[in-house]
Enzyme design. Sequence first.
Site, PDB file in Angstrom:
ATOM      1  N   ASP B  14      83.462 -13.825  26.805  1.00  0.00           N
ATOM      2  CA  ASP B  14      83.142 -14.964  27.660  1.00  0.00           C
ATOM      3  C   ASP B  14      84.344 -15.242  28.555  1.00  0.00           C
ATOM      4  O   ASP B  14      85.458 -15.391  28.062  1.00  0.00           O
ATOM      5  CB  ASP B  14      82.834 -16.176  26.766  1.00  0.00           C
ATOM      6  CG  ASP B  14      82.240 -17.331  27.544  1.00  0.00           C
ATOM      7  OD1 ASP B  14      81.912 -17.143  28.730  1.00  0.00           O
ATOM      8  OD2 ASP B  14      82.107 -18.416  26.953  1.00  0.00           O
ATOM      9  N   GLU B 109      79.165 -13.925  30.652  1.00  0.00           N
ATOM     10  CA  GLU B 109      79.274 -13.686  29.214  1.00  0.00           C
ATOM     11  C   GLU B 109      78.216 -12.711  28.740  1.00  0.00           C
ATOM     12  O   GLU B 109      77.149 -12.574  29.351  1.00  0.00           O
ATOM     13  CB  GLU B 109      79.191 -14.993  28.405  1.00  0.00           C
ATOM     14  CG  GLU B 109      77.892 -15.730  28.536  1.00  0.00           C
ATOM     15  CD  GLU B 109      77.837 -16.976  27.639  1.00  0.00           C
ATOM     16  OE1 GLU B 109      78.011 -16.834  26.424  1.00  0.00           O
ATOM     17  OE2 GLU B 109      77.626 -18.061  28.192  1.00  0.00           O
TER      18      GLU B 109
END
Lengths: 391, 399
Positions: B14, B109
Site C-alpha cells: 500500500d 494498493e
Amino acid sequence: MRFRVDRDALADAVAWSARSLPSRPAFPLLAGLMISVDDSTLTVSGFDYEVSTEAALDAATDAAGRVLVSGRLLAEITRSLPAQPVEMHTDGARAVLTCGSARFELPTMAVADYPELPVMPTLAGKIGSDVFGAAVASVVVAAGRDDTLPVLTGVKLTISGDQLTLAATDRYRLAIRTLPWEPADDLGTATALVPARTLAESAKALTGGAHVSIAFEGNADLAGKADMARVAEGTVGGNGLVGSGLIGFEGSRRRTTTRLLDGDFPKYQSLLPSESAATARLEKAALVEAVRRVALVAQRTAPVRLSFDTSEVTLEAGGVDEAQATESLAAAYEGEAMTIAFNPSFLLDGLGALDSDDVTLAFTTPTKPAVLTGKDPEIYRYLLMPVRLTG
Amino acid sequence: MTGHAAACSILHVDMDAFYASVELRRHPELRGQPVIVGGSSTRGVVLSATYEARAFGVRSALPMSRAHRLCPDAVVIPPDFAAYSAVSAGIMEVFRSVTPLVEPIALDEAFLEVSGARRRLGGPVEIGEWIRARIADEQDIPCSVGVASTKFVAKLASTRAKPDGLLAVPPERVVAFLHPLPVAALWGVGERTEESLLRLGLRTVGDLADTPVSTLQRAVGSAAGAHLAALAWGRDPRSVIPTEPDRSIGSEETFERDVDDPVRIRRELLRLSERTAGRLRDSGQVGRTVSVKIRFSDFSTITRSRTLPEATDVGRDIYAVATALVDRLGLQRARLRLVGVRVEGLGPAAAQPRQLVLGQRAFGWREAEQAADRAARRFGAGAVRPGTLFGRRPPDPGP
C-alpha cells in the site's frame, strides 16, 4: 349496526375487495374496508383513489349502519372462520364478529373521514362474462410490465358500434382481440386505456355472473396516433400516468372502478403485416411441449430457433459452449425454407392465448414480426418480434 | 521449504499517502510540510494528506473546509488523476514482475501471492523489501508492506507498518498480533457493528475471540457473526485473485452546488447514461441491470436498480431506466449533492442475440450512438452529443 350473513359469501366478498387495497396506503383509512348494511343488503367496499371495489350480498339485518375496519385483518379472519353463520355488530368504537364459538373484536376507523367512492360512469354496454374474461386474459399477456413506458402497461379498449377491440403490447409482441358486445346506445367510436393488471383482475373476478356491464368516461382521446417506434423510445406516448377518466365493471353483484391511464397508445394497426411470405400450420399442444423442452437449455434471454422446411419444423436452443437441445415436429409449411428465432417465453405466451387446437404462424422475413393465429385471424392475433441471431 | 514460510506468502502493498507522495515528487520544496491533495472548490473533500498534515487531524474524505480549519498552513494541491494513474501503472508493473498473482484493490494498493517467486527472489520478507526498494527507486514514493498467511492479516500488518515500513506476521504470531487490536480494525466492522459489539463490552479482537459464536451472531446477525469469529482467530480463506474483470461500469457526478432542479438532474442523468453507454461500447460489453445512485445534501445516499429484459449498451435505454428510477423516488425538489448511473450484469456484446422491437427503425438509437462514437474517435470526445447537453463543456473524463 347488526347483521348475520353466510360465512362463505362474506369471505368471498371480503377477499375480493381486500385484494385491491393498497399494501402501503397513503393514509391509514385507505387500508380499511367499509362494511355497510341496510334492509337486507350487506355491502363490502374498498378504495385507494385509483381502484374502487364494491361487493353486495344478502344479509339478515337487525340494525342498519356502517363500519370501517382493517381490510387485511378482516380478510384473514373471514378466510379462517369455521363453517358457521357470521354475526357482526358494533359495540362502541369496536366491531364484534362472532362465528360459532370464535369471537373477534376489531378497532374501527372514522367512517366520516372515508372518501366517497367514485360514481359509476354512464353505462356503455354489456358482454358475456366468460367471453370477456377469456378475451382479456388472451390480451394482457402482451402488456408491458415495465413502468419505464407506462402507456404500454395498459390495455387499449376500442368500441366501434357492436364491436369491442382489446389490444396490448410491450414493444416485443402485440395481442389484438376483437369480439361482439351489446352497446347500450349508439356510442359510435370510443376508446379507453385501462391498466392491464386491474383489468385482468376485474375480468377474472366478474366471471361469476352471466354478464359484465362496462361503463366509462373516456379520457382525452388520443386515438392511438403515436408512432410505435417513438413510443418505444419514450419520446412520445404521454406520461402514462393515471388520468381523470374512469372505467367501471359490474356483474354478479360486484362492481369495480379504476382510473384510466392518460397517454398515447401506439397506432398498432399499421404494425400488422399486410401479407406474408410463408405460413406454417401445426398442432398447438405439440408445439407448446416442444418449445418448453427445448427452452430448458436456453439461458436467461437466449432464443429458441425454429427452422421450417416443407413438412417439418426443427426447434433448437443452446450454443456450442453450453447445453444444446433439438426437436422436430410435423408442420404444414408453405414458403421458402426459413430459420427464425424467438424468446421462448414470449412464444409460449402467444400459444397459450390461442383457444384453438392448431396454430398458424405467418412470416415475412426472420427479422419481421411473425403473426400467430388460431381459428380466425379476425378474432385474435398475436404479433411476435423475432430475436436477431448474431453471426 | 518450511511449513511456516510457505504459509506466509501473501503480501499487501500500500502506497503511503499516495496522491500527496506523487505531488511531493513534483514539488520537493514542500517535503516536511503539511500538504493536502483535494478539490479546490469549497465543496471538495480531502483525497490525500501527508503525515505532517495528518498530525493536525486531517484525514481522507474530510470536507476541505474542515481541513482548512484544522490545518490552516497546509498547502492545498488540486488532484491530477492522470499523473496518479501513470504512477499506478508503474507500481502494478513492479508487482507483476514478482508474480502474476496480483489482485489490485485500488490505484495504489494490491495483494500479491508470492509463494511462486521464492526461488527467484527469496522469502516473502525479502520480496517485500525488494518491492519497497524498487518502488522508491523507480517511482520515488514510499510504501508499506504487510506479510502474512491471510489477506486480512496482511492488510492489517501493512497498516501497522506505515509509514514506509514492513511488518511480517507469521502464523504463530497472528493471534498475539490480532487480539490487542480494537474491534473496528476487522474487515466488515463499520460504525453500526462496532456499536453493537461495544454494547456487549467487546472492545478488542481478543474479546471477540473469547465470545461464543452464537452470542456474536445474536448481536450482529448470523453471517456477520460467523465471519467475525473466524477473523478474530485470523481465519480468512480468501485467496489472491488476479485482476477481476469489471463487474459494472458507471459514472457519477458531484454537483458544484446542491441541485434541486428536475430539469438539471435529468440532463445530468442523460450525460452520465451516455458516458456509461460509451464506455460499455468501448469495452465491447452490454449489461442488464441499470442502477442509479443519489446522494442528498445531508450525505445520505440511496441506490435503486432495475433489471432489463435484455442487455444494453445504448445510452437512451439506460437513460430511460435511470430517469424512471429517479422519478419513482418522488424527490420533490430534494437537494442533491451527487447523482450516478451504473450498469451491472455485464457480458460480451458480440454474443448477444437481440430481441427486435415492433415498428423498429432500421437505424435506431444504437446505430446513432455507434456513429457518434466514430465521430468522437475522429474529432474528440463530445463531438456529437444530445442537444440538451449542448452549450456545456465536453464531458470530463471520469474518475
